[in-house]
Each structure stands twice: as structure tokens, then as C-alpha cells.
Write an enzyme that holds these catalytic residues in place. Sequence first.
Site, mmCIF file in Angstrom:
data_model
loop_
_atom_site.group_PDB
_atom_site.id
_atom_site.type_symbol
_atom_site.label_atom_id
_atom_site.label_comp_id
_atom_site.label_asym_id
_atom_site.label_seq_id
_atom_site.Cartn_x
_atom_site.Cartn_y
_atom_site.Cartn_z
ATOM 1 C CB VAL A 289 -0.945 -0.092 1.022
ATOM 2 C CG1 VAL A 289 -0.128 0.100 2.360
ATOM 3 C CG2 VAL A 289 -2.110 0.933 0.858
ATOM 4 C CG ASP A 290 4.978 0.981 1.102
ATOM 5 O OD1 ASP A 290 3.716 -0.179 0.736
ATOM 6 O OD2 ASP A 290 6.121 0.750 1.230
ATOM 7 C CB THR B 250 12.830 -1.759 5.904
ATOM 8 O OG1 THR B 250 12.289 -1.789 6.625
ATOM 9 C CG2 THR B 250 13.700 -3.597 6.039
#
Length: 243
Positions: free
Chosen positions: A100-101, A124
Site C-alpha cells: 500500500v505504501d 527497510t
Amino acid sequence: MNTWLFDLGNSRLKCAPLHAGTVGAGFAVDHDGAILPADWQRPLPARFDHAVVASVAAPAVTVALLDALTGHCDRIARVRTQARCGGVRIAYRQPQHLGVDRFLALLAAHTRTRHAALIVGVGTALTLDLLDADGLHRGGRIAPAPALMRAALHARVPQLPAAGGAYAEFADDTDDALVSGCEGAALGLIARSREAAASLLDAPPQVLLHGGGAAALLPRLADAVHAPALVLEGLAQWQRSAG
């Protein structure tokens, strides 16, 4: 309506108010991937009307965030990746497989520029997504971000430090060689992706860089635009489309 936006990543939570459709000044807190800091809510107002949340974090951390927000507001919207939204069409045959990011960064990029964009997230993971001028997502790549590369090397070979050093094209010290190799790998992947995008679209895309590790790469990416709040901007765009 008094709305707050929440972008929960694997190691960081970003929060900001939404003022007349624009992302306001907010705050960020780091977390360990398992639990949010006890005092993370301190900068939030005691009450607001609506929370809009995107999360790629572990389920337990996501649930902890949602539970905490119930003490501040009565309406919480959890954003998920959609095949089409705000003029953007996702390349994935199964849209739910796209984080979703990344989806929200694509929405924000399409709002920022009607030109092709290569959206690079440095968290990350290192994520790259190509968006053409018509809002069509052409796909992307995922690789370890430089910090994760360093951490993985340190975990496997403890005598190699997990941080430190200065970038050099040809380093003469182990610390410098480590940061140069890990950041250089990311820079090489970005350069290759940009070259492939230019060939595919017959014009080089604008590079939009976001994420906690973006600042380290920015000096060596000519013409890249630093967009640290890109996912929050995407949340604001989603809210406009949903409302």
C-alpha cells in the site's frame, strides 16, 4: 473535518494532519518492528474526527496503532491497494500484492507531475516503481535497502560493522568500502532502472526519492527530487478520491 494521516512502515511511523487537502507538519517515530514506543501518541491532539491509515508493518503493530487511534477518533479508514484510483492504474494482476505504501506513492507522484516518474522508496527495502505520463504503472522492483544490506552482512559476519564509513568510488578502508558497496548497489539499480525506463518511454522519467534512507543517496542522484512525505501525500490524494 479534522483528519490525521498515518503511514506505518516496517521501522517507522509517520503522522501528519490534513489541512484543506494538504499534508501539514507532522512527526515521525521509530519502532522495532514488534511494538510502538510507549509515548508515541504524545504529539497527537486528544481528539480529532478522522484517521486515515496505511500500514505495511506486522499485524501486531498495525493492530496496536488502530487500537490506540480509537481513543482519539471515532472514524478510522484503513487504506488498501486498489487496481485503479485517482487516475492511476496498477500493473499488478493481483493489486493486493502491491504494498500500500508503493500504491500511495504512485498516487502522489501522479498528482505531483503529469510526466513519467520513477518512484524510489528507501526504507527497510529499496522499491522502484515506474509510472508513465498517463498514470499507468509499468511495474517495479524490490531489493534490500543499503541499511538492510549492512545489517545482513553484520549479522552473518559480526566483525563487519553495521554502520559507519563514508562513500567513495574506490574505498581504502573497510567501513568506507561497506557503505560504498551497499549504497553503490542501490545507486546502480536506480541508474539501470532509469535507463530502462527511458528506453521504454522514449524519455527519461523524473526520479522521486522518499523514505528514511533517501537522504544518503540523494547527493549522488542527479536531478532526483526528494519527496520525504510522498506516502502521506498519497494518503491525502486517496482521501480526496474517496470523499
